[in-house]
Scaffold this motif. Structure first.
Motif, PDB file in Angstrom:
ATOM      1  N   ARG A 109      -8.816  -1.398 -38.259  1.00 13.08           N
ATOM      2  CA  ARG A 109      -9.404  -2.052 -36.955  1.00 13.08           C
ATOM      3  C   ARG A 109     -10.503  -2.954 -37.170  1.00 13.08           C
ATOM      4  O   ARG A 109     -11.119  -2.925 -38.327  1.00 13.08           O
ATOM      5  N   ALA A 110     -10.355  -3.947 -36.484  1.00 18.24           N
ATOM      6  CA  ALA A 110     -11.299  -5.130 -36.528  1.00 18.24           C
ATOM      7  C   ALA A 110     -12.850  -4.869 -36.624  1.00 18.24           C
ATOM      8  O   ALA A 110     -13.461  -5.455 -37.325  1.00 18.24           O
ATOM      9  N   GLU A 111     -13.268  -3.714 -35.961  1.00 13.01           N
ATOM     10  CA  GLU A 111     -14.613  -3.423 -35.862  1.00 13.01           C
ATOM     11  C   GLU A 111     -15.186  -2.989 -37.231  1.00 13.01           C
ATOM     12  O   GLU A 111     -16.394  -3.443 -37.659  1.00 13.01           O
ATOM     13  N   THR A 112     -14.261  -2.606 -38.159  1.00 10.93           N
ATOM     14  CA  THR A 112     -14.587  -2.010 -39.586  1.00 10.93           C
ATOM     15  C   THR A 112     -15.378  -3.407 -40.388  1.00 10.93           C
ATOM     16  O   THR A 112     -16.096  -3.169 -40.944  1.00 10.93           O
ATOM     17  N   TYR A 113     -14.359  -4.319 -39.948  1.00  8.34           N
ATOM     18  CA  TYR A 113     -15.095  -5.648 -40.722  1.00  8.34           C
ATOM     19  C   TYR A 113     -16.184  -6.375 -40.235  1.00  8.34           C
ATOM     20  O   TYR A 113     -16.784  -6.997 -40.826  1.00  8.34           O
ATOM     21  N   LEU A 114     -16.201  -6.234 -38.909  1.00  8.21           N
ATOM     22  CA  LEU A 114     -17.735  -6.498 -38.431  1.00  8.21           C
ATOM     23  C   LEU A 114     -18.917  -5.765 -39.047  1.00  8.21           C
ATOM     24  O   LEU A 114     -19.879  -6.376 -39.160  1.00  8.21           O
ATOM     25  N   LYS A 115     -18.525  -4.560 -39.161  1.00  8.55           N
ATOM     26  CA  LYS A 115     -19.525  -3.510 -39.702  1.00  8.55           C
ATOM     27  C   LYS A 115     -19.572  -4.324 -41.059  1.00  8.55           C
ATOM     28  O   LYS A 115     -20.937  -4.026 -41.736  1.00  8.55           O
ATOM     29  N   PHE A 116     -18.715  -4.564 -41.900  1.00 12.55           N
ATOM     30  CA  PHE A 116     -18.787  -4.837 -43.264  1.00 12.55           C
ATOM     31  C   PHE A 116     -19.643  -6.092 -43.562  1.00 12.55           C
ATOM     32  O   PHE A 116     -20.361  -6.241 -44.230  1.00 12.55           O
ATOM     33  N   LYS A 117     -19.254  -7.079 -42.507  1.00 11.51           N
ATOM     34  CA  LYS A 117     -20.031  -8.167 -42.360  1.00 11.51           C
ATOM     35  C   LYS A 117     -21.596  -7.806 -42.392  1.00 11.51           C
ATOM     36  O   LYS A 117     -22.436  -8.760 -43.059  1.00 11.51           O
ATOM     37  N   THR A 118     -21.903  -7.096 -41.353  1.00 11.41           N
ATOM     38  CA  THR A 118     -23.224  -6.789 -41.425  1.00 11.41           C
ATOM     39  C   THR A 118     -23.939  -6.226 -42.530  1.00 11.41           C
ATOM     40  O   THR A 118     -25.013  -6.134 -43.298  1.00 11.41           O
ATOM     41  N   ASN A 119     -23.037  -5.374 -43.207  1.00 11.27           N
ATOM     42  CA  ASN A 119     -23.332  -4.583 -44.414  1.00 11.27           C
ATOM     43  C   ASN A 119     -23.780  -5.519 -45.668  1.00 11.27           C
ATOM     44  O   ASN A 119     -24.730  -5.589 -46.322  1.00 11.27           O
ATOM     45  N   CYS A 120     -22.762  -6.706 -45.722  1.00  8.56           N
ATOM     46  CA  CYS A 120     -22.857  -7.809 -46.767  1.00  8.56           C
ATOM     47  C   CYS A 120     -24.112  -8.349 -46.494  1.00  8.56           C
ATOM     48  O   CYS A 120     -24.959  -8.907 -47.259  1.00  8.56           O
ATOM     49  N   GLU A 121     -24.477  -8.775 -45.230  1.00  4.49           N
ATOM     50  CA  GLU A 121     -25.666  -9.397 -44.881  1.00  4.49           C
ATOM     51  C   GLU A 121     -27.177  -8.809 -45.235  1.00  4.49           C
ATOM     52  O   GLU A 121     -27.955  -9.253 -45.797  1.00  4.49           O
ATOM     53  N   SER A 122     -27.047  -7.330 -44.975  1.00  2.00           N
ATOM     54  CA  SER A 122     -28.184  -6.508 -45.474  1.00  2.00           C
ATOM     55  C   SER A 122     -28.218  -6.505 -46.864  1.00  2.00           C
ATOM     56  O   SER A 122     -29.426  -6.404 -47.570  1.00  2.00           O
ATOM     57  N   SER A 123     -27.100  -6.395 -47.657  1.00  2.00           N
ATOM     58  CA  SER A 123     -27.310  -6.334 -48.991  1.00  2.00           C
ATOM     59  C   SER A 123     -27.727  -7.630 -49.774  1.00  2.00           C
ATOM     60  O   SER A 123     -28.451  -7.642 -50.771  1.00  2.00           O
ATOM     61  N   ARG A 124     -27.191  -8.886 -49.049  1.00  2.00           N
ATOM     62  CA  ARG A 124     -27.924 -10.032 -49.570  1.00  2.00           C
ATOM     63  C   ARG A 124     -29.535 -10.056 -49.282  1.00  2.00           C
ATOM     64  O   ARG A 124     -30.086 -10.438 -50.353  1.00  2.00           O
ATOM     65  N   ILE A 125     -30.004  -9.595 -48.168  1.00  2.00           N
ATOM     66  CA  ILE A 125     -31.321  -9.546 -47.714  1.00  2.00           C
ATOM     67  C   ILE A 125     -31.932  -8.784 -48.856  1.00  2.00           C
ATOM     68  O   ILE A 125     -32.998  -9.269 -49.527  1.00  2.00           O
ATOM     69  N   GLY A 126     -31.468  -7.645 -49.162  1.00  2.87           N
ATOM     70  CA  GLY A 126     -32.183  -6.632 -50.041  1.00  2.87           C
ATOM     71  C   GLY A 126     -32.175  -7.355 -51.291  1.00  2.87           C
ATOM     72  O   GLY A 126     -33.321  -7.133 -52.205  1.00  2.87           O
ATOM     73  N   LEU A 127     -31.184  -7.755 -51.934  1.00  3.52           N
ATOM     74  CA  LEU A 127     -31.210  -8.029 -53.030  1.00  3.52           C
ATOM     75  C   LEU A 127     -32.060  -9.550 -53.446  1.00  3.52           C
ATOM     76  O   LEU A 127     -32.990  -9.621 -54.311  1.00  3.52           O
ATOM     77  N   THR A 128     -32.084 -10.419 -52.358  1.00  2.00           N
ATOM     78  CA  THR A 128     -33.039 -11.626 -52.566  1.00  2.00           C
ATOM     79  C   THR A 128     -34.382 -11.179 -52.686  1.00  2.00           C
ATOM     80  O   THR A 128     -35.292 -11.604 -53.403  1.00  2.00           O
ATOM     81  N   GLN A 129     -34.785 -10.046 -51.439  1.00  2.00           N
ATOM     82  CA  GLN A 129     -36.140  -9.587 -51.423  1.00  2.00           C
ATOM     83  C   GLN A 129     -36.343  -8.955 -52.919  1.00  2.00           C
ATOM     84  O   GLN A 129     -37.574  -9.381 -53.270  1.00  2.00           O
ATOM     85  N   THR A 130     -35.511  -8.224 -53.354  1.00  7.41           N
ATOM     86  CA  THR A 130     -36.033  -7.672 -54.783  1.00  7.41           C
ATOM     87  C   THR A 130     -36.401  -8.471 -55.755  1.00  7.41           C
ATOM     88  O   THR A 130     -37.285  -8.510 -56.511  1.00  7.41           O
TER      89      THR A 130
END
Ligand code: DWN
Length: 418
Positions: free
Chosen positions: A291-312
Motif C-alpha cells: 500500500r502506498a500509505e506505508t511508504y508515506l509513513k516511511f518517509k515521515t519516519n526517515c525525516e524524524s530519524s534524520r532530525i533526531g540524529l542531527t540533534q544528537t
C-alpha cells in the motif's frame, strides 16, 4: 520509459519489472556513489545523482528512480570485500552447506554458479568439497582475490548471453546462487532470463537480499543507496520471476544485513512450494507492503530519524565530545549525506578495509582511518554505521565501553547505548 540524464545514467518513469508508470514518493537528495571512497584530488570530479525511491503499485517492486551506470559502482577499485566480517564468513559457510546437504545431496557431479561471487566467501566451500563451481563477478579486484584462492571466477556481468556460454562450456547448473547481488541489478528481467536459460529443469535458484519488511519496520533507510536498485519482498520477487517460468517455492528470513530474506525459486511445477511462501505473502499484506500509505509513513519516519540524529550529534558536539564513525559502510553514505553530517561533527570513520583507509567518505569527505586509530585513542562516542554487525562489534569492543565510550545508534531508533 527510460531516459538518461546528462551523464548517461538511467532515470525511469516506468517500473523496471512490469512497466507501469511510477513516481518517487520521497527524495534523499543529491547523493554520491556509496562505495566511492575518494582521494583528495578526486573531489573536483566527484559524481552525484538523485537518490529517490519509488514503489510500483502494480507489481509491488520497491526501486530507485535513478541509478548510476554499473561501471561507476563496480570496477577495479570496488571497496567492499565480503570477507571483512567473521560473522558473515560463518553465515556463508552455513549457506553453502545448506545447499550441499540439501538440494545438491545425491546428485552426480553437480555444477553450482554464483552470481556476484565477490572474493569467493561462499564458493570456497563448494571448492573445498571438490564440487564444480563458477563465480560471475564484475568487480575485477575482488574477482582476482577469489581466483588467487583457486576459485573459478569470470570477471563480467551476468546476462542471458553469458548464461548460454556457461551452459555450452560447463552444462546446465544444478544450483544458481546469489547473496546481496540480485537487488543490485537493474535489468532483473534480463538476469531472470539468463537464470531460466542456465538452470537445469530440476535445478534451484537461491538468493538473499535485504528485506523490504525489515527496512520499513526499522526505518533502516540506509539500505537505500545507488547499488540497491531494488529492495525486495516475497510479493515482488514472486511476480518478477513468474514470467520466466520461475516459481517462488521457499522463503527464509535471515538476520544478516539488518534483516534479509532468502528466496528459493525453481522451474514452475518442478517442486512443491513450502507453506512459508503463503505465510510470508499474508504477512506482507498485513504489514501493508502493498500500500502506498506505508511508504508515506516511511518517509515521515526517515525525516524524524534524520532530525533526531542531527540533534544528537549537535548536542554532543556542543558539549565538546569526540565522535568517531564506526564502519565506513555503503549505508553510511546515505545517512551522512541525507543528514548532512560533517567532518566537524565526526572526526573520522574507523574501518578495517585497507582500500578505504586514507580516503575520504563520499560526499561529506570525512577521513576514513585504520581501526588502529580507534583503539589508540578511544572517542567519547562512536556512531555505529555498521549497525548490522552490532553483535560482532559490541562483543569485540568491550574495551571501548569499559573506558567510558558510548555507542550512538539510529536503527531502529536514535539511542545512546553502552
Ligand atoms: O549489498 C551490499 C552489502 C552486502 O555489503 C553491498 N552493496 C555493499 C556492502 O554494504 P555495506 O558496505 O553497508 O556492508 P557492511 O557489511 O555493513 O560493511 C561493513 C563495513 O564496516 C566494512 O567496510 C568493514 C567495516 N567493519 C569494521 O571496520 N569493523 C566491519 C566490522 C564487522 C568491524 O568489526
Amino acid at each position: 520509459m527510460l531516459v538518461t540524464n546528462k551523464t548517461g545514467d538511467a532515470r525511469i518513469g516506468h517500473c523496471r519489472i512490469c512497466n507501469a508508470q511510477i513516481a518517487p514518493f520521497m527524495s534523499f537528495g543529491r547523493m554520491p556513489i556509496a562505495n566511492g571512497f575518494l582521494k583528495p584530488d578526486e573531489i573536483e570530479s566527484e559524481y552525484f545523482f538523485e537518490l529517490a525511491p519509488a514503489f510500483c503499485d502494480a507489481c509491488g517492486m520497491f526501486q530507485l528512480i535513478e541509478q548510476p551506470q554499473p561501471e561507476k559502482m563496480f570496477h577495479q577499485q570496488y571497496a567492499f570485500y565480503s570477507s571483512t566480517s567473521r560473522y558473515m564468513q560463518r553465515h556463508f559457510e552455513a549457506f553453502a552447506h545448506a545447499v550441499i546437504n540439501g538440494p545438491l545431496a545425491g546428485r552426480a557431479d553437480p555444477f553450482v554458479v554464483e552470481l556476484g561471487s565477490n572474493d569467493g566467501i561462499m564458493l570456497q566451500h563448494f571448492q573445498r568439497c571438490g564440487l564444480r563451481h563458477l563465480g560471475v563477478e564484475p568487480s575485477a579486484n575482488v574477482a582476482d582475490m577469489a581466483r588467487n584462492r583457486g576459485i573459478s571466477t569470470v570477471t563480467t556481468f551476468f546476462n542471458s548471453k553469458l548464461a548460454a556460454d556457461i551452459s555450452a562450456e560447463h552444462g546446465s547448473a544444478d544450483a544458481i546462487l546469489a547473496a546481496n547481488v540480485m537487488c543490485h541489478i537493474p535489468d532483473l528481467p534480463g538476469v531472470a532470463a539468463g537464470v531460466q536459460r542456465l538452470l537445469k529443469s530440476d535445478g534451484i535458484f537461491v538468493f538473499e537480499d535485504p528485506y523490504l519488511g525489515d527496512m520499513i519496520a526499522k526505518t533502516s533507510y540506509d539500505q537505500i543507496y545507488d547499488e540497491h536498485v531494488f529492495i525486495f519482498s516475497a510479493t515482488s520477487v514472486r511476480r518478477a520471476f513468474a514470467p520466466f517460468g520461475l516459481e517462488l517455492v521457499d522463503v527464509a528470513p535471515q538476520v544478516t544485513h539488518g534483516g534479509s530474506m532468502r528466496y528459493t525459486l525453481a522451474p514452475k511445477g518442478s517442486r512443491k512450494a513450502s507453506e512459508s511462501v503463503d505465510q510470508q505473502l499474508t504477512k506482507e499484506a498485513v504489514l501493508g507492503l502493498d500500500r502506498a500509505e506505508t511508504y508515506l509513513k516511511f518517509k515521515t519516519n526517515c525525516e524524524s530519524s534524520r532530525i533526531g540524529l542531527t540533534q544528537t550529534l549537535e548536542r554532543l558536539r556542543g558539549q565538546g565530545k569526540r565522535i568517531v564513525g564506526y564502519g565506513a559502510t555503503s549505508k553510511s553514505t546515505t545517512v551522512i549525506n541525507y543528514c548532512k553530517i560533517t567532518p566537524e561533527q565526526i572526526e573520522f570513520i574507523s574501518d578495517t578495509t585497507p582500500i578505504k583507509q586514507g580516503r575520504l567518505s563520499p560526499g561529506a569527505h570525512i577521513p576514513v582511518r585504520p581501526y588502529g586509530e580507534f583503539l589508540e585513542r578511544y572517542p567519547d562516542y562512536a556512531l555505529l554505521f555498521a549497525w548490522n554487525h552490532a553483535a560482532e562489534i559490541r562483543e569485540k569492543e568491550t574495551g571501548f565501553v569499559a573506558a567510558g565510550g558510548r555507542w550512538i545508534v539510529y536503527v531502529p531508533e536514535i539511542a545512546i547505548v553502552s
